[in-house]
Scaffold this motif. Structure first.
Motif, PDB file in Angstrom:
ATOM      1  N   PRO A 192       0.830  -1.150   0.022  1.00  0.00           N
ATOM      2  CA  PRO A 192       0.169   0.038  -0.076  1.00  0.00           C
ATOM      3  C   PRO A 192       0.931   1.139  -0.252  1.00  0.00           C
ATOM      4  CG  PRO A 192      -0.780  -1.402   1.396  1.00  0.00           C
ATOM      5  CD  PRO A 192       0.486  -2.053   1.169  1.00  0.00           C
ATOM      6  N   LEU A 193       1.975   1.196   0.674  1.00  0.00           N
ATOM      7  CA  LEU A 193       3.002   2.429   0.561  1.00  0.00           C
ATOM      8  C   LEU A 193       3.603   2.666  -0.668  1.00  0.00           C
ATOM      9  CD1 LEU A 193       4.633   2.469   4.252  1.00  0.00           C
ATOM     10  CD2 LEU A 193       2.726   3.709   3.527  1.00  0.00           C
ATOM     11  N   VAL A 194       3.971   1.640  -1.309  1.00  0.00           N
ATOM     12  CA  VAL A 194       4.364   1.648  -2.566  1.00  0.00           C
ATOM     13  C   VAL A 194       3.626   2.135  -3.620  1.00  0.00           C
ATOM     14  CG1 VAL A 194       5.735   0.577  -4.329  1.00  0.00           C
ATOM     15  CG2 VAL A 194       6.077  -0.026  -2.120  1.00  0.00           C
ATOM     16  N   LEU A 195       2.314   1.607  -3.360  1.00  0.00           N
ATOM     17  CA  LEU A 195       1.347   2.321  -4.418  1.00  0.00           C
ATOM     18  C   LEU A 195       1.057   3.799  -4.220  1.00  0.00           C
ATOM     19  CD1 LEU A 195      -1.456  -0.584  -4.208  1.00  0.00           C
ATOM     20  CD2 LEU A 195       0.006   0.105  -5.975  1.00  0.00           C
ATOM     21  N   LYS A 196       1.087   4.170  -3.004  1.00  0.00           N
ATOM     22  CA  LYS A 196       1.023   5.696  -2.526  1.00  0.00           C
ATOM     23  C   LYS A 196       2.374   6.568  -3.079  1.00  0.00           C
ATOM     24  CE  LYS A 196      -1.189   7.044   1.032  1.00  0.00           C
ATOM     25  NZ  LYS A 196      -1.600   7.487   2.387  1.00  0.00           N
ATOM     26  N   GLY A 197       3.133   5.789  -3.705  1.00  0.00           N
ATOM     27  CA  GLY A 197       4.431   6.501  -4.313  1.00  0.00           C
ATOM     28  C   GLY A 197       5.683   6.353  -3.299  1.00  0.00           C
ATOM     29  N   GLU A 198       5.603   5.613  -2.340  1.00  0.00           N
ATOM     30  CA  GLU A 198       6.856   5.599  -1.360  1.00  0.00           C
ATOM     31  C   GLU A 198       7.991   4.662  -1.863  1.00  0.00           C
ATOM     32  OE1 GLU A 198       7.279   5.213   3.378  1.00  0.00           O
ATOM     33  OE2 GLU A 198       5.538   6.288   2.516  1.00  0.00           O
ATOM     34  N   SER A 199       9.096   4.959  -1.774  1.00  0.00           N
ATOM     35  CA  SER A 199      10.207   3.992  -2.425  1.00  0.00           C
ATOM     36  C   SER A 199       9.712   2.730  -1.585  1.00  0.00           C
ATOM     37  CB  SER A 199      11.398   4.894  -2.206  1.00  0.00           C
ATOM     38  OG  SER A 199      12.083   4.529  -0.834  1.00  0.00           O
ATOM     39  N   VAL A 200      10.417   1.701  -2.532  1.00  0.00           N
ATOM     40  CA  VAL A 200      10.334   0.086  -1.818  1.00  0.00           C
ATOM     41  C   VAL A 200      11.216   0.092  -0.598  1.00  0.00           C
ATOM     42  CG1 VAL A 200      10.670  -2.016  -2.389  1.00  0.00           C
ATOM     43  CG2 VAL A 200       9.865  -0.629  -4.080  1.00  0.00           C
ATOM     44  N   ALA A 201      12.356   0.741  -0.669  1.00  0.00           N
ATOM     45  CA  ALA A 201      13.191   0.645   0.458  1.00  0.00           C
ATOM     46  C   ALA A 201      12.590   1.363   1.962  1.00  0.00           C
ATOM     47  CB  ALA A 201      14.531   1.341   0.382  1.00  0.00           C
ATOM     48  N   ALA A 202      12.173   2.441   1.541  1.00  0.00           N
ATOM     49  CA  ALA A 202      11.724   3.135   2.920  1.00  0.00           C
ATOM     50  C   ALA A 202      10.290   2.376   3.264  1.00  0.00           C
ATOM     51  CB  ALA A 202      10.970   4.474   2.384  1.00  0.00           C
ATOM     52  N   ALA A 203       9.458   2.031   2.183  1.00  0.00           N
ATOM     53  CA  ALA A 203       8.060   0.972   2.729  1.00  0.00           C
ATOM     54  C   ALA A 203       8.473  -0.281   3.355  1.00  0.00           C
ATOM     55  CB  ALA A 203       7.218   0.844   1.469  1.00  0.00           C
ATOM     56  N   VAL A 204       9.460  -0.850   2.925  1.00  0.00           N
ATOM     57  CA  VAL A 204       9.922  -2.120   3.320  1.00  0.00           C
ATOM     58  C   VAL A 204      10.364  -1.898   4.925  1.00  0.00           C
ATOM     59  CG1 VAL A 204      11.234  -4.034   3.480  1.00  0.00           C
ATOM     60  CG2 VAL A 204      10.248  -3.334   1.403  1.00  0.00           C
ATOM     61  N   ARG A 205      11.200  -0.711   5.001  1.00  0.00           N
ATOM     62  CA  ARG A 205      11.730  -0.351   6.467  1.00  0.00           C
ATOM     63  C   ARG A 205      10.523  -0.247   7.506  1.00  0.00           C
ATOM     64  NH1 ARG A 205      15.366   2.721   4.567  1.00  0.00           N
ATOM     65  NH2 ARG A 205      14.221   4.620   4.489  1.00  0.00           N
ATOM     66  N   LYS A 206       9.365   0.569   7.063  1.00  0.00           N
ATOM     67  CA  LYS A 206       8.216   0.631   7.642  1.00  0.00           C
ATOM     68  C   LYS A 206       7.558  -0.541   7.925  1.00  0.00           C
ATOM     69  CE  LYS A 206       7.360   5.527   6.288  1.00  0.00           C
ATOM     70  NZ  LYS A 206       6.757   6.549   5.594  1.00  0.00           N
ATOM     71  N   ALA A 207       7.517  -1.449   7.036  1.00  0.00           N
ATOM     72  CA  ALA A 207       6.930  -2.632   7.136  1.00  0.00           C
ATOM     73  C   ALA A 207       7.249  -3.543   8.322  1.00  0.00           C
ATOM     74  CB  ALA A 207       6.848  -3.289   5.768  1.00  0.00           C
ATOM     75  N   HIS A 208       8.853  -3.550   8.226  1.00  0.00           N
ATOM     76  CA  HIS A 208       9.435  -4.195   9.332  1.00  0.00           C
ATOM     77  C   HIS A 208       9.288  -3.656  10.797  1.00  0.00           C
ATOM     78  CE1 HIS A 208      12.202  -6.928   7.206  1.00  0.00           C
ATOM     79  NE2 HIS A 208      12.495  -5.899   6.228  1.00  0.00           N
ATOM     80  N   ASP A 209       9.136  -2.253  10.683  1.00  0.00           N
ATOM     81  CA  ASP A 209       8.903  -1.710  12.260  1.00  0.00           C
ATOM     82  C   ASP A 209       7.337  -2.162  12.529  1.00  0.00           C
ATOM     83  OD1 ASP A 209      11.262  -0.733  12.097  1.00  0.00           O
ATOM     84  OD2 ASP A 209      10.456   1.188  11.380  1.00  0.00           O
ATOM     85  N   LEU A 210       6.603  -2.120  11.477  1.00  0.00           N
ATOM     86  CA  LEU A 210       4.951  -2.569  12.050  1.00  0.00           C
ATOM     87  C   LEU A 210       4.752  -3.730  12.194  1.00  0.00           C
ATOM     88  CD1 LEU A 210       2.006  -1.603  12.052  1.00  0.00           C
ATOM     89  CD2 LEU A 210       1.698  -2.111   9.712  1.00  0.00           C
ATOM     90  N   LEU A 211       5.675  -4.751  11.621  1.00  0.00           N
ATOM     91  CA  LEU A 211       5.592  -6.083  11.819  1.00  0.00           C
ATOM     92  C   LEU A 211       6.198  -6.418  13.390  1.00  0.00           C
ATOM     93  CD1 LEU A 211       6.696  -7.700   8.300  1.00  0.00           C
ATOM     94  CD2 LEU A 211       4.529  -8.044   9.604  1.00  0.00           C
TER      95      LEU A 211
END
Lengths: 264, 400
Positions: free
Chosen positions: A119-138
Motif C-alpha cells: 500500500p505504501l509503494v502504491l502511494k508512491g513511497e520508495s520500496v526501501a522506505a516502505a519495506v523499512r516501515k513494514a519491518h517496524d510495523l511487523l
C-alpha cells in the motif's frame, strides 16, 4: 471530504440511504441490495452478518469503492464515491481503505515485509522506505525478524497478522475485512479480531467486517444483519452476548435493537 | 511495483523457466535457421568474393548464377579489351572436371583457370607455395578444406612420389591429405600440386583447383566456347556503371560489378529453388512454437497471479500500473529468453566456424530474432493484459 481530525468518536463514517444494486438484466436479474440504510460510526467496529448470498459482499464492495451502486446515497467520510471517476476512485481506495481478504492474498513470491509495504509503494513511497516501515510495523505485531520470510513459511497464526499489517500500514480511515477468521480456529480467530479491533478502532477510523463467525460477534460495536439485500436488524453494543450455539447467525440472540441509522 | 513485478516473475520458477524455454527456443530456432540460410545463400556467390581487384565481371547475358556456365567465344576477351575505359581484361575459366587419384578414386573438382600474366582471378589466400608457381609446367594449386575431405591420396604414397609402374593402391585403404609435390590426373592429364590455397566454401562443395587459363583449357573437353567470364579492371578515371553499359552495348555481353553479380546469383537461388521456403517454414515454426509455449506459460502465470493483481487493484493500483507490471514481466522474460537463444546460437556458430556447416549470423539476424520475440511477448501478454483489464477489483471478495 471531511477532515479526519474533525471526526469524533461515534460520528458517522459511512452513511448509506436506500442503496440498491442489481446484477444482470431482465428475468435473470438478481437484486443483490434492495435499499440498504446504514450508518457506520467512526471509531467503531461494525460487522455485517447474514446467510450466504444475502448481499454482504456486495454491500462491503460498494462501501469500499470496489463496486458502483445503482441507486441510493452513499457517503464515506463525506465523499460520495459515485462522483469519482475510475482512476480517482482507485486513488481514493489507495489512500483511504485497508483490506483484509478472506484468503489474505499475500503474494507468495514477495517477502512478508514486501507484501506489507505494497500500500505504501502504491502511494508512491520508495520500496526501501516502505519495506523499512513494514519491518517496524511487523515488529509491533509480534513478527519481529520475520519480514524477510516468505509468507507461505509463516504459521497459520502469523499470516493473518501480516494481512493486518498490510491493511494498516498506510493508516487507512476505513478498514474492510472479508471473513478474516473463517480459516482460523476459535482461539486464533478471537486473537486476530482482537488485534484488528485494538489496532483500528480509533476516532478517525471505521472498521467493517463481513463474517459468518458468531464466535467473534462479541467484539463488534454494532452488527448489521443482512438478509435478502436488506438490513433486517442492527444490533448495537460492544458487549454483544456470545452465543451458545455455533449455528446461530446472531439474529435471534441479539441483545438490543438500538438502530440509529436503520430503516427497516 | 516494478520490482515486485520482477520478483513475482522470478519467484514462480517453474513457469518462469517454461517461459524462458519457449522464448529461448523460439529465438534459437529463428536466429539459427536464419544464420544457416544466410550462410548457405552466401556460398552461392562465394566465388565472386574470392576474386579481388576486379571492377566488372563480363559473361553471357543468359547466365543466371555463378556456376551456370554459358561459355563465351575466345574472341570475347578482345572485344572487351577494345571498349573504352577498360584498363585490362583477363579471361577466366571455371568448370567442374574429373580428377583421378593414384588409388583410382575419381572426384569432381572445380577447376579455375586464371590469366597467367596478370594472375587475376586467383585465390585470396595462398597457404603453401606461391601463386606465380602456377606458371610452372603442369602446375595446379589445390584448395585445402574441401580437398582434405575429398582429394585424399594413398597413405603409403610419399608426398611428391610417383607411383611405380604396376603399383596398385587399395581405394578403400588408408589415405592422407594432398600435399605440395603430389601428382594428380585431370581428365587424364598430369597435374602437379605446387601450392595449397584456402577458399570460401562454395555451394558446389567440390574442391577448387587453380591453374592457368591456358592449362585449364588443356584439361577441359575441346569446344569452341570455353571462356567462362572476362574479368575487367577499369581505368582510374572511368565510371564503372558507364563502363558496364558501354561493354553491354558494344559486346552484347552482360557486365556487372562483383556485388551485382553476387546478387544476380543470390536472386536466382532465392527465386528458383525451394530453399527460402524451407527455411522460412522452419523460422515460422520457431515463431509459432514460441507463441504457443511462451504464450501459454505466460498466460498461465498471469492467471495464477490474477488474485494478487485483483488485490492490488482493490488496494488502489490503477489498471495502467498493473498493465505496466504485466508488460514489464513479458519484456524481462523476452530479453532473457532472447539472450538465452542468441547465446545458444552464438555457441553453435562458434562451434560450426571453419567447418562444413553453412552459418553466417549477420548483425540483422539478432534484430530480427529480437523483433520476433517482441511480437511473441506482445501476443502472449495481450491476452494476459486483457484478463487484468477485465479484472473486477470486487472479485477479490468472491473467495478462492
Amino acid at each position: 471530504m471531511t477532515d479526519p481530525a474533525t471526526i469524533s468518536a461515534h460520528a458517522t463514517a459511512i452513511r448509506l440511504r436506500g442503496v440498491t444494486k442489481t446484477f444482470g438484466r431482465g428475468e435473470s436479474a438478481v437484486k443483490a441490495l434492495q435499499g440498504i440504510d446504514l450508518d457506520v460510526p467512526a471509531g467503531e467496529l461494525t460487522m455485517l452478518v447474514g446467510p450466504s448470498g444475502c448481499g454482504k459482499t456486495t454491500l462491503i464492495s460498494i462501501l469500499a469503492g470496489l463496486l458502483s451502486r445503482d441507486g441510493g446515497e452513499l457517503a464515506v467520510f463525506g465523499t460520495d464515491l459515485a462522483t469519482l471517476r475510475r482512476d480517482r476512485l482507485a486513488a481514493w481506495r489507495r489512500d483511504n481503505v485497508g483490506f483484509i481478504f478472506q484468503q489474505f492474498n499475500l503474494v507468495p513470491q514477495l517477502t512478508v515485509a514486501e507484501n506489507v509495504s505494497v500500500p505504501l509503494v502504491l502511494k508512491g513511497e520508495s520500496v526501501a522506505a516502505a519495506v523499512r516501515k513494514a519491518h517496524d510495523l511487523l515488529a509491533t505485531l509480534g513478527l519481529e525478524g520475520r519480514g524477510k520470510s516468505a509468507p507461505l513459511k509463516l504459521s497459520g497464526g502469523q499470516q493473518p497478522r501480516v494481512a493486518i499489517a498490510r491493511a494498516l500500514i498506510h493508516e487507512p480511515r476505513l478498514l474492510v475485512c472479508d471473513e478474516p477468521t473463517s480459516a482460523l480456529d476459535a482461539e486464533l480467530g478471537r486473537r486476530v479480531m482482537e488485534l484488528i479491533r485494538g489496532r483500528s478502532t480509533r476516532p478517525d477510523r471505521a472498521v467493517v467486517v463481513v463474517t459468518h463467525d458468531d464466535r467473534i460477534f462479541h467484539l463488534a460495536d454494532s452488527i448489521a444483519h443482512v438478509n435478502d439485500g436488506r438490513i433486517d436488524q442492527l444490533t448495537r453494543g460492544a458487549a454483544y452476548a456470545r452465543p451458545t450455539t455455533s449455528t446461530s447467525m446472531g439474529t435471534s440472540s441479539a441483545s438490543s435493537g438500538k438502530n440509529p441509522g436503520v430503516h427497516t | 511495483m516494478w520490482r515486485f513485478a520482477i520478483k513475482m516473475l522470478f519467484g514462480d520458477s517453474a513457469k518462469f523457466y517454461g517461459i524462458l524455454l519457449g522464448l529461448g527456443f523460439a529465438s534459437l530456432l529463428i536466429a539459427q535457421q536464419a544464420s544457416i540460410f544466410v550462410g548457405l545463400m552466401s556460398r552461392t556467390f562465394a566465388f565472386v568474393g574470392e576474386v579481388g581487384h576486379v571492377d566488372l565481371w563480363v559473361f553471357d547475358p543468359t547466365q543466371s548464377f555463378v556456376d551456370d556456365q554459358k561459355p563465351l567465344r575466345s574472341t570475347a576477351i578482345d572485344r572487351v579489351r577494345g571498349v573504352e575505359g577498360v584498363a585490362w581484361a583477363a579471361p577466366l575459366y571455371k568448370s567442374l572436371l574429373v580428377a583421378t587419384l593414384p588409388n583410382g578414386v575419381r572426384r569432381s573438382v572445380d577447376v579455375v583457370g586464371i590469366d597467367a600474366d596478370t594472375l587475376a582471378g586467383g585465390p585470396a589466400e595462398v597457404v603453401a607455395g606461391s601463386l606465380a608457381d602456377l606458371r610452372l609446367p603442369d602446375a595446379v594449386m589445390v584448395e585445402i578444406g574441401s580437398s582434405q575431405q575429398q582429394l585424399r591420396l594413398p597413405a603409403d604414397l610419399a608426398p611428391g612420389a610417383i607411383p611405380a609402374p604396376g603399383q596398385v593402391f587399395d581405394p578403400a585403404g588408408p589415405t592422407r591429405d594432398v600435399e605440395v609435390g603430389d601428382i594428380l590426373e585431370l581428365n587424364e592429364r598430369r597435374a602437379r600440386v605446387v601450392g595449397l590455397v584456402k577458399c570460401a566454401e562454395t555451394f558446389v562443395a567440390a574442391p577448387t583447383v587453380y591453374t592457368t587459363y591456358a592449362r585449364a583449357l588443356s584439361y577441359a573437353p575441346q569446344s569452341r566456347r570455353v571462356m567462362s567470364a572476362v574479368l575487367v579492371t577499369a581505368n582510374e578515371d572511368a565510371d564503372i556503371t558507364t563502363l558496364a553499359e558501354r561493354i553491354r552495348a558494344q559486346t552484347g555481353l552482360e557486365a556487372l560489378d562483383p556485388n551485382a553479380y553476387a546478387m544476380r546469383t543470390l536472386s536466382y537461388w532465392m527465386r528458383e529453388t525451394g530453399i527460402p521456403i524451407n527455411f522460412g517454414i522452419a523460422i515460422a515454426l520457431g515463431f509459432f512454437v514460441g507463441v504457443a509455449i511462451a504464450g501459454q506459460m505466460f498466460y498461465n502465470f498471469t492467471l495464477d497471479n490474477l488474485r494478487y493483481f485483483g488485490a492490488f487493484k482493490a488496494m488502489g493500483a490503477s489498471t495502467w500500473r498493473l498493465l505496466g507490471m504485466v508488460a514489464l514481466q513479458a519484456l524481462v522474460a523476452g530479453i532473457l529468453g532472447l539472450g538465452l537463444g542468441l547465446g545458444a546460437v552464438s555457441a553453435f556458430g562458434l562451434n560450426a566456424a571453419g567447418g562444413k556447416l553453412a552459418f553466417k549470423m549477420l548483425w540483422q539476424i539478432p534484430l530480427i530474432a529480437a523483433g520476433a520475440v517482441l511480437v511473441i511477448c506482445i501476443l502472449a501478454s495481450v491476452i494476459s493484459m486483457w484478463k487484468v483489464v477485465r479484472l473486477d477489483p470486487a472479485d477479490v471478495f468472491k473467495g478462492p
